[in-house]
Motif scaffolding. Sequence first.
Motif, PDB file in Angstrom:
ATOM      1  N   LEU A 106       0.531   4.380  -2.639  1.00 19.35           N
ATOM      2  CA  LEU A 106       0.325   5.772  -2.219  1.00 19.35           C
ATOM      3  C   LEU A 106       1.327   6.705  -2.890  1.00 19.35           C
ATOM      4  O   LEU A 106       0.977   7.794  -3.340  1.00 19.35           O
ATOM      5  CB  LEU A 106       0.489   5.900  -0.702  1.00 19.35           C
ATOM      6  CG  LEU A 106      -0.689   5.554   0.172  1.00 19.35           C
ATOM      7  CD1 LEU A 106      -0.266   5.583   1.632  1.00 19.35           C
ATOM      8  CD2 LEU A 106      -1.840   6.496  -0.064  1.00 19.35           C
ATOM      9  N   GLU A 153      -7.840   8.319  -0.280  1.00 19.19           N
ATOM     10  CA  GLU A 153      -7.049   7.274   0.361  1.00 19.19           C
ATOM     11  C   GLU A 153      -7.887   6.562   1.417  1.00 19.19           C
ATOM     12  O   GLU A 153      -8.578   7.210   2.209  1.00 19.19           O
ATOM     13  CB  GLU A 153      -5.808   7.889   1.003  1.00 19.19           C
ATOM     14  CG  GLU A 153      -4.920   8.584  -0.010  1.00 19.19           C
ATOM     15  CD  GLU A 153      -3.778   9.377   0.629  1.00 19.19           C
ATOM     16  OE1 GLU A 153      -3.588   9.313   1.864  1.00 19.19           O
ATOM     17  OE2 GLU A 153      -3.080  10.074  -0.132  1.00 19.19           O
ATOM     18  N   PRO A 202      -6.746   3.984   3.972  1.00 13.89           N
ATOM     19  CA  PRO A 202      -5.659   3.200   4.557  1.00 13.89           C
ATOM     20  C   PRO A 202      -6.112   1.983   5.362  1.00 13.89           C
ATOM     21  O   PRO A 202      -5.388   0.996   5.428  1.00 13.89           O
ATOM     22  CB  PRO A 202      -4.921   4.206   5.443  1.00 13.89           C
ATOM     23  CG  PRO A 202      -5.897   5.297   5.702  1.00 13.89           C
ATOM     24  CD  PRO A 202      -6.798   5.342   4.501  1.00 13.89           C
ATOM     25  N   THR A 253      -0.540   8.460  -8.196  1.00 13.94           N
ATOM     26  CA  THR A 253      -1.104   9.776  -7.895  1.00 13.94           C
ATOM     27  C   THR A 253      -2.287  10.073  -8.817  1.00 13.94           C
ATOM     28  O   THR A 253      -2.454   9.452  -9.869  1.00 13.94           O
ATOM     29  CB  THR A 253      -0.048  10.872  -8.079  1.00 13.94           C
ATOM     30  OG1 THR A 253       0.344  10.893  -9.464  1.00 13.94           O
ATOM     31  CG2 THR A 253       1.174  10.627  -7.195  1.00 13.94           C
ATOM     32  N   LEU A 311      -7.061   2.774  -2.700  1.00 13.22           N
ATOM     33  CA  LEU A 311      -7.181   4.127  -3.237  1.00 13.22           C
ATOM     34  C   LEU A 311      -8.430   4.148  -4.104  1.00 13.22           C
ATOM     35  O   LEU A 311      -8.748   3.159  -4.766  1.00 13.22           O
ATOM     36  CB  LEU A 311      -5.965   4.493  -4.089  1.00 13.22           C
ATOM     37  CG  LEU A 311      -4.617   4.481  -3.381  1.00 13.22           C
ATOM     38  CD1 LEU A 311      -3.486   4.638  -4.386  1.00 13.22           C
ATOM     39  CD2 LEU A 311      -4.563   5.591  -2.353  1.00 13.22           C
ATOM     40  N   TYR A 332       0.810  -1.221   0.000  1.00 14.42           N
ATOM     41  CA  TYR A 332       0.000   0.000   0.000  1.00 14.42           C
ATOM     42  C   TYR A 332       0.849   1.280   0.000  1.00 14.42           C
ATOM     43  O   TYR A 332       0.548   2.195  -0.783  1.00 14.42           O
ATOM     44  CB  TYR A 332      -0.984  -0.014   1.170  1.00 14.42           C
ATOM     45  CG  TYR A 332      -1.897   1.179   1.226  1.00 14.42           C
ATOM     46  CD1 TYR A 332      -2.812   1.424   0.220  1.00 14.42           C
ATOM     47  CD2 TYR A 332      -1.848   2.069   2.288  1.00 14.42           C
ATOM     48  CE1 TYR A 332      -3.657   2.522   0.260  1.00 14.42           C
ATOM     49  CE2 TYR A 332      -2.694   3.161   2.353  1.00 14.42           C
ATOM     50  CZ  TYR A 332      -3.601   3.391   1.337  1.00 14.42           C
ATOM     51  OH  TYR A 332      -4.430   4.483   1.385  1.00 14.42           O
TER      52      TYR A 332
END
Length: 109
Positions: free
Chosen positions: A37, A64, A66, A41, A71, A33
Amino acid sequence: MSAVKLRELAHSRTGDKGDTSNISVIAFRPQDYPRLLEQLTAERVAEHFREWLSPDAGVVRRYELPKVNALNFVLPGILKGGVTRSLALDAHGKALGAALLDIEIVDGP
């Protein structure tokens, strides 16, 4: 440095609302992950789909998630009218998730 296709690190799900598509990218393993990230983008996704995005439709947004190692990308205008107004073969945009998984992600730091 080597690169792998995003499909080796994650899977995707898509949805649609009008002419907007959202594409979720969910990492198979939590340890991947952070790499997603860093490298996946909103700008990179917009560049990947530049031929299909209308310049006046708005910007690609990234959200996002988490806690689920995911995403979510929102791509306004990419469906060219949406299900009820488009003659496109893939009016729901389901193939967009597969297309996004073709992006290359660099291995390592």
